[in-house]
Design a protein around this motif. Structure first.
Motif: not given
Length: 606
Positions: A12, A16, A173-176, A179, A262-264, A266-267
């Protein structure tokens, strides 16, 4: 011991920093300088000596940034060695790159050993250890591939791919999950390249290669790999029970999921999902009031009122941020010059960007239509016993026309999207709404011209509205099921009853405009009603009879009769005086003779 537990996440933190400081556009020089600055700042903090009990997040971050700095430097040197200007120094640059790469592996191995000690003392979670293990395996695999040791490289990368798939499947989470998907997509082409260099028949099947090699070698490469995976699954189950997981709902398009890798992204899509939930909640009280009949007459519900319109600000803001981020990802993908890292048959970032733009335009159209409804409802005249001529605020129709212009612009942009163009039914549905909105715009714009007594222009716009309405009927007859009205959400429902209502309104407006024009100046385009005009009743008669308008006005009592002037009587003559008498002959000159008369004859005298 739980108070001293660390929350270090290697993948992570690395993702970033890489995304924010240059690696999105493959700028290794900028990222290397950033890592150098971070290591200097961490060194100035005067961290305590390394030991299992005194290790903090700062110690682990320092080792990670040292590894990232050396790796970025090696990639920068490799890039410089490939430039034609550095052809003479290519060997020296590659040798320096190898040394920097080896140093990066050394820092990552040292970081892994500290994390294993922390995990043994229960100061680090299984997910944290898995992430640093994956990071070290990827770095080792890339270094072996750089040294053309493809056999060992494909094994290291395959084990890392297996652990990444495990992280994605059990992500909290969807972000993980995104990632893990990002790093899996990055090493996928490298596994395929190594398998191709080794001469494997199915080198394109990355999933099968990774599954086969990881099952055979993961116990050798990662110490206690199966126990680590089991521990990670148990921690995931506990966290799922204890806390609600921020999961992104599956995005669907034509019955197939839209991949968000993409994690960003997802946010921002999670923010969109939360805003949509708020809009759904705001609709329920309004529907309950309408169902129970408690809503006040003449007032729109919460969804159609100004509060309901303002609820769309949050979702439009979130979708705008998502569109901007997706556009940057598309630009970075194009500038990198690399092929798509997605598996065959999946949808790439270009498709995701088009999908987000479609959602943004649909919500914008929905908001603008609600504004139109709110404006027309707020200016609706109250019912009265006596029929009166409706007086409308002069600012109403221009405001409605402006909003419909925005809707037309959004529909035109939507029609040009690739995902809309690839679906014939959806393209026809968008085209039908485009022509229907143009018909509504012409209808309201005609009212703007009526307000300033320009009836010819108003009737011309009414005719255009009729043509657009005819095109809408023709387009809607092409498909049996409307993909927009049956979609979720139906942002612009359009039925045959809506067309009939608009057609009735246009017909009534056309008749009203003609009557007002005829009463204003007799239907003349150039004439002005300030000058005197003959009554409309005599228009047909005047084509055949010449009327004395003054005499008619006099007989109608509007003009007084002129005073009579007395005339003196002339005495009549007797018939004897009127008898014809012969005329008296005129006297003649005496005749001349002799020489004088002869000479006068020569000179033309009488």
């Amino acid at each position: 011991m739980s108070e001293n537990k660390l929350s270090f996440r290697a993948l992570q933190l690395a993702n970033e920093q890489r995304t924010a400081y240059g690696l999105r556009y493959n700028d290794f020089t900028r990222y290397r300088k950033h890592c150098a600055n971070r290591t200097h700042r961490l060194e100035f903090k005067k961290l305590s000596p390394l030991s299992t009990d005194s290790v903090k997040d700062g110690h682990l971050e320092l080792l990670l940034f040292e590894s990232e700095r050396a790796w970025a430097y090696s990639q920068d040197l490799v890039t410089q060695s490939l430039q034609p200007a550095n052809e003479d120094q290519a060997g020296t640059l590659r040798h320096s790159a190898t040394g920097r790469f080896r140093r990066a592996v050394h820092w990552s191995t040292q970081l892994l050993s500290h994390c294993q000690s922390l995990y043994a003392s229960s100061r680090l979670s299984a997910e944290g250890l898995m992430q640093i293990t994956i990071y070290t395996l990827i770095l080792n695999g890339r270094f072996l591939r750089y040294r053309d040791n493809f056999e060992d490289a494909v094994i290291q990368l395959s084990v890392a791919r297996h652990l990444l798939d495990e992280l994605a499947d059990r992500a909290a989470t969807s972000r993980d999950q995104a990632l893990a998907t990002v790093f899996a997509d990055e090493i996928g082409p490298e596994i395929r390249y190594c398998a191709h260099e080794l001469g494997r028949e199915r080198a394109y099947d990355v999933d099968a290669i990774a599954a086969g090699l990881s099952k055979k070698h993961r116990g050798e490469i990662v110490e206690g790999c199966d126990a680590l995976i089991q521990k990670f699954r148990q921690e995931g189950e506990v966290s799922e029970i204890g806390e609600g997981r921020k999961k992104l709902a599956t995005l669907m398009w034509e019955g197939q999921p839209v991949p968000v890798r993409n994690p960003e992204l997802v946010d921002v899509l999670l923010r969109v999902q939360e805003a949509e939930a708020k809009i759904t909640q705001s609709r329920e009280p309004a529907r309950a009031e309408v169902a129970s009949g408690k809503g006040r007459k003449g007032k729109s519900g919460g969804h159609g009122s100004k509060k309901g319109v303002a609820a769309y600000d949050a979702i439009l803001l979130a979708l705008s941020d998502a569109e901007e981020l997706a556009r940057k990802l598309v630009e970075a993908h194009q500038n990198s010059g690399s092929s798509s890292t997605s598996a065959a048959g999946t949808r790439d970032i270009h498709f995701v960007h088009a999908y987000i733009v479609y959602q943004l335009l649909s919500r914008r159209i929905q908001r603008d239509l609600l504004l139109v409804s709110a404006l027309l409802t707020s200016h609706r005249p109250q019912a009265s016993a006596k029929p009166k001529k409706e007086h409308v605020d002069a600012r109403l129709y221009p405001a409605v026309v402006k909003l419909l212009d925005t809707v037309i612009q959004s529909l035109a942009q939507m029609r040009n999207l690739s995902i809309v163009d690839e679906s014939p039914d959806l393209a026809s549905a968008v085209e039908a709404r485009l022509t229907f909105t143009k018909a509504r715009r012409c209808s309201y714009l005609a009212q703007c011209y009526v307000a300033v007594k320009k009836y010819a222009e108003a009737l011309s716009l009414i005719q255009h509205a009729t043509i657009y309405l005819r095109e809408t009927r023709s387009t809607l007859s092409i498909f049996s099921e409307d993909p927009i009205s049956s979609g979720s959400p139906p942002y612009y429902p359009l039925t045959s009853s809506d067309l009939d209502a608009l057609e009735s309104t246009i017909t009534q407006d056309s008749l009203t405009i003609k009557n007002e024009w005829f009463a204003y100046n007799g239907g003349s385009v150039d004439a002005d009603n300030k000058t005197y005009k003959k009554p409309l009743f005599f228009d047909v008669a005047l084509n055949y009879v010449q009327l004395d308008m003054d005499r008619l006005q006099e007989r109608a009592g509007k003009v007084s009769a002129p005073a009579l002037v007395p005339v003196q009587a002339v005495p009549a003559k007797s018939r004897l005086e009127e008898v014809a008498r012969p005329k008296t002959p005129e006297p003649q000159a005496p005749a001349k003779g002799g020489l004088s008369s002869l000479l006068e004859g020569w000179w033309g005298r009488k």
